[in-house]
Scaffold this motif. Sequence first.
Motif, mmCIF file in Angstrom:
data_model
loop_
_atom_site.group_PDB
_atom_site.id
_atom_site.type_symbol
_atom_site.label_atom_id
_atom_site.label_comp_id
_atom_site.label_asym_id
_atom_site.label_seq_id
_atom_site.Cartn_x
_atom_site.Cartn_y
_atom_site.Cartn_z
ATOM 1 N N TYR A 135 17.987 95.218 10.217
ATOM 2 C CA TYR A 135 17.391 96.517 10.545
ATOM 3 C C TYR A 135 18.432 97.356 11.259
ATOM 4 O O TYR A 135 19.097 96.856 12.161
ATOM 5 C CB TYR A 135 16.169 96.326 11.467
ATOM 6 N N PRO A 136 18.659 98.632 10.790
ATOM 7 C CA PRO A 136 17.822 99.419 9.887
ATOM 8 C C PRO A 136 18.310 99.605 8.446
ATOM 9 O O PRO A 136 17.794 100.498 7.774
ATOM 10 C CB PRO A 136 17.847 100.778 10.592
ATOM 11 N N LYS A 141 15.484 96.101 5.433
ATOM 12 C CA LYS A 141 14.055 96.393 5.639
ATOM 13 C C LYS A 141 13.198 95.720 4.564
ATOM 14 O O LYS A 141 12.065 95.302 4.843
ATOM 15 C CB LYS A 141 13.821 97.903 5.612
ATOM 16 N N ALA A 169 8.698 100.415 14.154
ATOM 17 C CA ALA A 169 9.362 99.680 13.077
ATOM 18 C C ALA A 169 8.384 98.765 12.350
ATOM 19 O O ALA A 169 8.446 98.617 11.121
ATOM 20 C CB ALA A 169 10.532 98.874 13.637
ATOM 21 N N ASN A 184 16.497 104.541 4.299
ATOM 22 C CA ASN A 184 17.304 104.623 5.517
ATOM 23 C C ASN A 184 17.927 106.015 5.537
ATOM 24 O O ASN A 184 18.861 106.291 4.793
ATOM 25 C CB ASN A 184 18.383 103.538 5.513
#
Length: 246
Positions: A135-136, A141, A169, A184
Motif C-alpha cells: 500500500y498504496p 491494493k 484505507a 493510485n
Amino acid sequence: MTESTAKAHRTVGRVTSILECVARQPGMRLHELSVALDAPKSSVFGLVKGLVSTGYLIEADGAYQLGPALGNLLTGGLPGIATAARPALEELRRRFGETVMLGAAVGDSLIYVDAVESEQPIRYSAPLRTRRPLYPPSAGKIFLAHWSARRREAYLQSVLPDAERVRAAMDELDTVRAKGVALNRGETLPDVSAAARPILVDGEVVAAIAVAGPTTRISERLPEIGDALGDITAAVVKRWEAARQG
C-alpha cells in the motif's frame, strides 16, 4: 590464493532446514518442525513467522507450505502466468502508450516480475524483483483487498500513521474488492498514477496487472484503463488454462 573454509551458522542452518522440511513435507506444523530441527518451539516460531512475513513460507490453519518468494524473487517466478500475461502487457502498452507491469505478492511486499515500458521519453519505470510496500501501489491494493479483514487491518496499521487513515484505507480496499479495480492517483509518487486488476485463478489472486504513467497524462484515462484491464486479465487466465491443458 588461500581457499576460505565455510562454517556452519546455527540460525542460517535452522532457516534452511525449515525450508527443506516444508519442501519435503508440505503442511508441516510448528511442533513437527520443532521436532525435526531438534530446537525449542519458541526459537522455531520466530524463524517461521519471519519466513511467512517475507513470503518464503505460507501459513494456513497452522500448517506451512513454501511461499512465492522462492520463485518470484530467486528464480523469476510465475513462469506460466508470466508467459500467458506477456502478450497482454504488450497489448496494453500499444493501446495506452504507458508502462505495464505484472505484479506478485511476496509476504507483505509487492514485486514486479515482468514489465513492458512505455516508449515515451517521460515514463514510469519499475525495477523488477524489488520489494515495495503493498500500500498504496494499485497492484498492491489488489492483493490487500483479497486478504482477510483482520490481516489487512494489521498490515495497514503497520504502514499508516493513524487510525483514521487505516479506516479510510479499509473502506477503499472493500471497494477495490467489490469493483475488481484499484487506482493510485499520485499516492506513491505525486507525478505517477496507475490502475490495476487481479488475475484470478480459482478465485485466488495469483498476480495483478497495472498500467502506470505520469499523472498529468494518465489521470483522466484511469477509468478507461480499468475497464480495459477487465477484459485483458480474463484473456490471460484463458490463455494460461489453455497452455496447461495443451
